[in-house]
Design an enzyme around this catalytic site. Sequence first.
Site, PDB file in Angstrom:
ATOM      1  CB  SER A 167      -0.962  -0.053   1.191  1.00 58.91           C
ATOM      2  OG  SER A 167      -2.018   0.867   1.038  1.00 58.91           O
ATOM      3  CG  ASP A 191      -4.365  -1.789   0.622  1.00 56.81           C
ATOM      4  OD1 ASP A 191      -3.286  -2.313   0.919  1.00 56.81           O
ATOM      5  OD2 ASP A 191      -4.670  -0.622   0.948  1.00 56.81           O
TER       6      ASP A 191
END
Length: 333
Positions: free
Chosen positions: A43, A158
């Site tokens: 991320s 993610d």
Amino acid sequence: MNSNEPVIGLALGSGAAKGFAHIGVLKFLDDMGIHPHVIAGTSMGAFVGAAYAAGELERLEEWVRLLDNWKVFSLLDINWTLSGGILGGKKPFRAFFEDFKYTNIEDLPIPFTAVATDLHSGQEIWLREGDLQDAVSASSSIPGLLSAKSLAGRWLVDGAVVNPVPVDVCRAMGATCVIAVDVTEDGAPLLNQQQKQVQTVVSKNAHPDPDEVDTRLAKTRAEAESVAQDSTSVTLSRLLEQGKEQLVQFGAFRSRNRVAAPGMLDTMSQAMDILERRHKRARMVGSPPDVLIMPKVGHIGGMEFSRAAEAVDAGEVEARRLRTWIEDMARNH
């Protein structure tokens, strides 16, 4: 590189706006003369890690220190169809990565891996080649907020869903010593933060405590009884004003124990933080880092990107505090 020297890996964790603390950590490691040989990021960790691997950390810091609420808003590409997420998620990555010298991951001077999640199978996907911007975008696609990314026939979201701090990825890349940066542990729960905000507002307005409210109400009743005995002593308008004052104070007293409902973005961010913390702890038991740096960024909300400069500074402060430990690690591996 000397065969006796450690192969240093850098595992940069997720954390949205808090993840800009990675920049401060990396700056201080550079000042110490410690340069990672491999980097894995999830991320926001992938975003910062990619910039470092490309030799663009200084430009990234300059960019994030200019972020304010208006700049952040200009980078939001709202997805009006709401298909996949509230935001398209292309503008912020395009705004920063479009002028990079390196387009593909495999061309980077430092080996780099971005961690993402296969939305359908739940598999952990390691992106080690291909378009750098696409890889970072996929690794950073917070479910519900940013649209999933289609890469190599997969829909990716993610990487924090499966591996919030990718220590084991660094090990797989050949690291014999791993420095991990985790920005999600130093934070009070969202509701506790909102409770403090409510208490601050109450304190600023100097509202009386419960005993004082009772005293004032009793005084008002006594005055009302006095009026009944002598109607000329207190006018009706005065009583009405006093009654209005007491109602306002009573409402303020009740607000002490009332917490505002969290917004949609805060709810999604906090839910992801909870998920990441639980999963991360389990992963680190099986693959602990040699050094764990946890910048103090609990006061920064996950969606407060306009506070990026504070996060950068917090990362540098925490890395500086752990300098001796980091130096010992580099010598003894």
